[in-house]
Design a protein around this motif. Structure first.
Motif, PDB file in Angstrom:
ATOM      1  N   ARG A 227       0.832  -1.202   0.000  1.00 53.97           N
ATOM      2  CA  ARG A 227       0.000   0.000   0.000  1.00 53.97           C
ATOM      3  C   ARG A 227       0.868   1.255   0.000  1.00 53.97           C
ATOM      4  NH1 ARG A 227      -5.376   0.545   3.363  1.00 53.97           N
ATOM      5  NH2 ARG A 227      -5.527   2.179   1.786  1.00 53.97           N
ATOM      6  N   PHE A 228       1.998   1.193   0.716  1.00 54.22           N
ATOM      7  CA  PHE A 228       2.891   2.353   0.707  1.00 54.22           C
ATOM      8  C   PHE A 228       3.468   2.573  -0.688  1.00 54.22           C
ATOM      9  CE2 PHE A 228       7.150   4.187   0.897  1.00 54.22           C
ATOM     10  CZ  PHE A 228       6.832   5.429   1.427  1.00 54.22           C
ATOM     11  N   PHE A 229       3.888   1.509  -1.348  1.00 55.67           N
ATOM     12  CA  PHE A 229       4.434   1.658  -2.694  1.00 55.67           C
ATOM     13  C   PHE A 229       3.369   2.178  -3.656  1.00 55.67           C
ATOM     14  CE2 PHE A 229       8.545  -1.086  -2.998  1.00 55.67           C
ATOM     15  CZ  PHE A 229       9.138  -0.251  -2.071  1.00 55.67           C
ATOM     16  N   ASP A 230       2.129   1.729  -3.498  1.00 52.41           N
ATOM     17  CA  ASP A 230       1.043   2.270  -4.325  1.00 52.41           C
ATOM     18  C   ASP A 230       0.863   3.759  -4.047  1.00 52.41           C
ATOM     19  OD1 ASP A 230       0.530  -0.176  -5.494  1.00 52.41           O
ATOM     20  OD2 ASP A 230      -1.086  -0.701  -4.108  1.00 52.41           O
ATOM     21  N   PHE A 231       0.976   4.132  -2.776  1.00 52.34           N
ATOM     22  CA  PHE A 231       0.775   5.528  -2.395  1.00 52.34           C
ATOM     23  C   PHE A 231       1.874   6.423  -2.959  1.00 52.34           C
ATOM     24  CE2 PHE A 231       1.060   9.227   0.372  1.00 52.34           C
ATOM     25  CZ  PHE A 231      -0.269   9.615   0.473  1.00 52.34           C
ATOM     26  N   ILE A 232       3.120   5.955  -2.907  1.00 53.90           N
ATOM     27  CA  ILE A 232       4.233   6.803  -3.347  1.00 53.90           C
ATOM     28  C   ILE A 232       4.217   6.996  -4.868  1.00 53.90           C
ATOM     29  CG2 ILE A 232       6.085   5.122  -3.779  1.00 53.90           C
ATOM     30  CD1 ILE A 232       7.916   6.921  -2.105  1.00 53.90           C
ATOM     31  N   LYS A 233       3.481   6.133  -5.567  1.00 49.52           N
ATOM     32  CA  LYS A 233       3.324   6.282  -7.013  1.00 49.52           C
ATOM     33  C   LYS A 233       2.154   7.203  -7.365  1.00 49.52           C
ATOM     34  CE  LYS A 233       4.927   1.528  -7.793  1.00 49.52           C
ATOM     35  NZ  LYS A 233       4.511   0.170  -8.229  1.00 49.52           N
ATOM     36  N   GLY A 234       1.377   7.590  -6.365  1.00 53.32           N
ATOM     37  CA  GLY A 234       0.170   8.367  -6.601  1.00 53.32           C
ATOM     38  C   GLY A 234       0.398   9.869  -6.616  1.00 53.32           C
ATOM     39  N   PRO A 235      -0.639  10.640  -6.946  1.00 53.37           N
ATOM     40  CA  PRO A 235      -0.503  12.094  -7.132  1.00 53.37           C
ATOM     41  C   PRO A 235      -0.094  12.866  -5.886  1.00 53.37           C
ATOM     42  CG  PRO A 235      -2.819  11.411  -7.188  1.00 53.37           C
ATOM     43  CD  PRO A 235      -2.001  10.164  -7.245  1.00 53.37           C
ATOM     44  N   ALA A 236      -0.564  12.467  -4.705  1.00 55.02           N
ATOM     45  CA  ALA A 236      -0.213  13.211  -3.486  1.00 55.02           C
ATOM     46  C   ALA A 236       1.284  13.136  -3.217  1.00 55.02           C
ATOM     47  CB  ALA A 236      -0.996  12.662  -2.295  1.00 55.02           C
ATOM     48  N   ALA A 237       1.848  11.936  -3.326  1.00 56.34           N
ATOM     49  CA  ALA A 237       3.283  11.775  -3.095  1.00 56.34           C
ATOM     50  C   ALA A 237       4.094  12.384  -4.235  1.00 56.34           C
ATOM     51  CB  ALA A 237       3.623  10.297  -2.936  1.00 56.34           C
ATOM     52  N   GLU A 238       3.613  12.254  -5.460  1.00 60.13           N
ATOM     53  CA  GLU A 238       4.351  12.799  -6.601  1.00 60.13           C
ATOM     54  C   GLU A 238       4.510  14.311  -6.489  1.00 60.13           C
ATOM     55  OE1 GLU A 238       2.682  11.579 -10.296  1.00 60.13           O
ATOM     56  OE2 GLU A 238       3.628   9.588 -10.214  1.00 60.13           O
ATOM     57  N   GLN A 239       3.498  14.987  -5.992  1.00 60.95           N
ATOM     58  CA  GLN A 239       3.603  16.435  -5.818  1.00 60.95           C
ATOM     59  C   GLN A 239       4.714  16.776  -4.826  1.00 60.95           C
ATOM     60  OE1 GLN A 239      -0.042  18.423  -4.770  1.00 60.95           O
ATOM     61  NE2 GLN A 239       0.980  20.355  -4.301  1.00 60.95           N
ATOM     62  N   ILE A 240       4.778  16.029  -3.727  1.00 55.98           N
ATOM     63  CA  ILE A 240       5.823  16.263  -2.728  1.00 55.98           C
ATOM     64  C   ILE A 240       7.200  15.976  -3.324  1.00 55.98           C
ATOM     65  CG2 ILE A 240       6.758  15.478  -0.514  1.00 55.98           C
ATOM     66  CD1 ILE A 240       3.857  14.947   0.366  1.00 55.98           C
ATOM     67  N   LEU A 241       7.307  14.912  -4.110  1.00 56.79           N
ATOM     68  CA  LEU A 241       8.585  14.557  -4.734  1.00 56.79           C
ATOM     69  C   LEU A 241       9.069  15.672  -5.662  1.00 56.79           C
ATOM     70  CD1 LEU A 241       7.842  10.810  -5.502  1.00 56.79           C
ATOM     71  CD2 LEU A 241       9.642  11.646  -3.994  1.00 56.79           C
ATOM     72  N   ARG A 242       8.171  16.198  -6.477  1.00 57.14           N
ATOM     73  CA  ARG A 242       8.558  17.277  -7.390  1.00 57.14           C
ATOM     74  C   ARG A 242       8.982  18.519  -6.608  1.00 57.14           C
ATOM     75  NH1 ARG A 242       6.919  15.786 -12.530  1.00 57.14           N
ATOM     76  NH2 ARG A 242       5.169  14.327 -12.620  1.00 57.14           N
ATOM     77  N   GLU A 243       8.209  18.869  -5.591  1.00 58.89           N
ATOM     78  CA  GLU A 243       8.530  20.044  -4.781  1.00 58.89           C
ATOM     79  C   GLU A 243       9.875  19.878  -4.076  1.00 58.89           C
ATOM     80  OE1 GLU A 243       5.243  20.295  -2.147  1.00 58.89           O
ATOM     81  OE2 GLU A 243       3.887  21.211  -3.614  1.00 58.89           O
ATOM     82  N   SER A 244      10.260  18.635  -3.833  1.00 61.51           N
ATOM     83  CA  SER A 244      11.499  18.353  -3.101  1.00 61.51           C
ATOM     84  C   SER A 244      12.722  18.249  -4.005  1.00 61.51           C
ATOM     85  CB  SER A 244      11.337  17.050  -2.304  1.00 61.51           C
ATOM     86  OG  SER A 244      10.292  17.168  -1.358  1.00 61.51           O
ATOM     87  N   GLY A 245      12.543  18.441  -5.305  1.00 64.87           N
ATOM     88  CA  GLY A 245      13.688  18.467  -6.199  1.00 64.87           C
ATOM     89  C   GLY A 245      14.002  17.167  -6.910  1.00 64.87           C
ATOM     90  N   TYR A 246      13.059  16.235  -6.918  1.00 62.21           N
ATOM     91  CA  TYR A 246      13.270  14.969  -7.619  1.00 62.21           C
ATOM     92  C   TYR A 246      12.597  14.996  -8.987  1.00 62.21           C
ATOM     93  CZ  TYR A 246      14.919  13.177  -3.177  1.00 62.21           C
ATOM     94  OH  TYR A 246      15.628  12.996  -2.022  1.00 62.21           O
ATOM     95  N   LEU A 247      13.150  14.229  -9.903  1.00 62.37           N
ATOM     96  CA  LEU A 247      12.558  14.059 -11.220  1.00 62.37           C
ATOM     97  C   LEU A 247      11.718  12.790 -11.215  1.00 62.37           C
ATOM     98  CD1 LEU A 247      15.705  14.847 -13.414  1.00 62.37           C
ATOM     99  CD2 LEU A 247      13.852  16.411 -12.785  1.00 62.37           C
ATOM    100  N   LEU A 248      10.615  12.808 -11.931  1.00 66.01           N
ATOM    101  CA  LEU A 248       9.739  11.643 -11.965  1.00 66.01           C
ATOM    102  C   LEU A 248       9.577  11.069 -13.364  1.00 66.01           C
ATOM    103  CD1 LEU A 248       6.905  12.781  -9.544  1.00 66.01           C
ATOM    104  CD2 LEU A 248       8.905  11.390  -9.044  1.00 66.01           C
ATOM    105  N   GLU A 249       9.692  11.918 -14.385  1.00 68.52           N
ATOM    106  CA  GLU A 249       9.463  11.438 -15.740  1.00 68.52           C
ATOM    107  C   GLU A 249      10.409  10.291 -16.087  1.00 68.52           C
ATOM    108  OE1 GLU A 249       9.652  14.541 -14.832  1.00 68.52           O
ATOM    109  OE2 GLU A 249       7.709  15.382 -15.378  1.00 68.52           O
ATOM    110  N   ALA A 250      11.693  10.461 -15.761  1.00 69.76           N
ATOM    111  CA  ALA A 250      12.672   9.416 -16.071  1.00 69.76           C
ATOM    112  C   ALA A 250      12.412   8.152 -15.271  1.00 69.76           C
ATOM    113  CB  ALA A 250      14.086   9.923 -15.800  1.00 69.76           C
ATOM    114  N   ALA A 251      11.819   8.307 -14.086  1.00 69.20           N
ATOM    115  CA  ALA A 251      11.544   7.148 -13.240  1.00 69.20           C
ATOM    116  C   ALA A 251      10.481   6.255 -13.859  1.00 69.20           C
ATOM    117  CB  ALA A 251      11.084   7.605 -11.856  1.00 69.20           C
ATOM    118  N   LYS A 252       9.641   6.826 -14.720  1.00 67.37           N
ATOM    119  CA  LYS A 252       8.534   6.065 -15.292  1.00 67.37           C
ATOM    120  C   LYS A 252       8.866   5.474 -16.650  1.00 67.37           C
ATOM    121  CE  LYS A 252       5.072   8.840 -12.879  1.00 67.37           C
ATOM    122  NZ  LYS A 252       3.914   9.738 -13.009  1.00 67.37           N
ATOM    123  N   GLU A 253      10.047   5.792 -17.175  1.00 65.01           N
ATOM    124  CA  GLU A 253      10.420   5.288 -18.492  1.00 65.01           C
ATOM    125  C   GLU A 253      10.741   3.804 -18.435  1.00 65.01           C
ATOM    126  OE1 GLU A 253      13.615   7.740 -19.809  1.00 65.01           O
ATOM    127  OE2 GLU A 253      12.330   9.478 -20.164  1.00 65.01           O
TER     128      GLU A 253
END
Length: 253
Positions: A227-253
């Motif tokens: 459930r945590f891994f599902d959550f970290i892939k979701g929009p709420a966590a993704e917003q925090i990741l982007r705000e924190s300086g991480y890239l996500l597009e490459a992670a999904k390739e």
């Protein structure tokens, strides 16, 4: 009688929710610790599960896991160590994935030289450089690759202050033990450092910092971990990741 049945049902619902709530022991790379602490309350509110966070270098956590440390989840700052644990059969099959892509930055906090971090490095205009230890810290590997790309590694390697993890490397610069250093962009954003004080290293200077996570096979809380891994892939966590300086597009390739 109806009221009694209603409150009995409500009690069973609440106690049932609590009965299924788990506390997940999460081993996380130092660079991701502050971001994970931002994600944790949202996850706990959404699921009822809790996180117990242990932060250290990816290399140190990897060694602990191999020696039986009772973690449920491992969030590394690289891909190599989760892959190694997978090859050793220590992860839940199919659980490994890239949760974020880190960004490296060169921090030079001297107010008299704002905007000049890159030039100070290239012209050796500093007293001491700090990097993460490439043997234990993935951001240290990226720093080493960057210095080699710039043709500076051989000249600087012997005098560099090496942090066991990127958290210690950040402290070297923050306390003045080094006046310039390679750190995670996420740390600088978390500390609200003026962007004029740092240079975000171009991606082509080093291999991508693919930060991968796994669920440990020995975990007694696999469903909660999933459930945590599902959550970290979701929009709420993704917003925090982007705000924190991480890239996500490459992670999904």
């Amino acid at each position: 009688m109806r009221f009694t049945s209603f409150f009995s049902g409500l009690f069973l619902l609440l106690t049932g929710h609590l009965a299924f709530a788990a506390t997940l022991s999460v081993a996380t790379a130092s660079n991701f610790s502050d971001t994970l602490k931002r994600i944790a309350p949202a996850f706990e509110k959404a699921t009822g599960h809790h996180l117990r966070i242990s932060a250290a270098s990816s290399g140190k956590l990897y060694a602990q896991i191999r020696h039986g440390a009772p973690y449920d989840l491992f969030l590394s700052a690289d891909a190599a160590r989760p892959i190694a644990l997978e090859q050793e059969g220590l992860n839940l099959p199919g659980s490994r994935f890239t949760y974020a892509v880190g960004q490296l930055a060169l921090w030079a906090p001297d107010p008299a030289n704002h905007g000049l971090a890159q030039k100070r490095l290239e012209n050796h205009q500093f007293r001491r450089l700090a990097i993460g230890n490439p043997k234990t810290a993935p951001y240290g590997i990226a720093a080493m690759e960057t210095l080699k790309q710039l043709g500076l590694w051989d000249a600087l390697v012997n005098d560099a202050a090496r942090g066991e993890n990127i958290g210690q490397t950040f402290q070297f610069v923050a306390t003045g033990n080094a006046d310039i250093g390679f750190v995670a962009l996420s740390q600088l954003i978390q500390a609200k450092i003026d962007p004029a004080q740092y240079w975000v290293i171009p991606a082509q200077h080093h291999q991508p910092i693919l930060q991968q996570g796994i669920i440990l096979k020995r975990s007694a809380n696999k469903k909660a971990a999933e459930r945590f891994f599902d959550f970290i892939k979701g929009p709420a966590a993704e917003q925090i990741l982007r705000e924190s300086g991480y890239l996500l597009e490459a992670a999904k390739e």
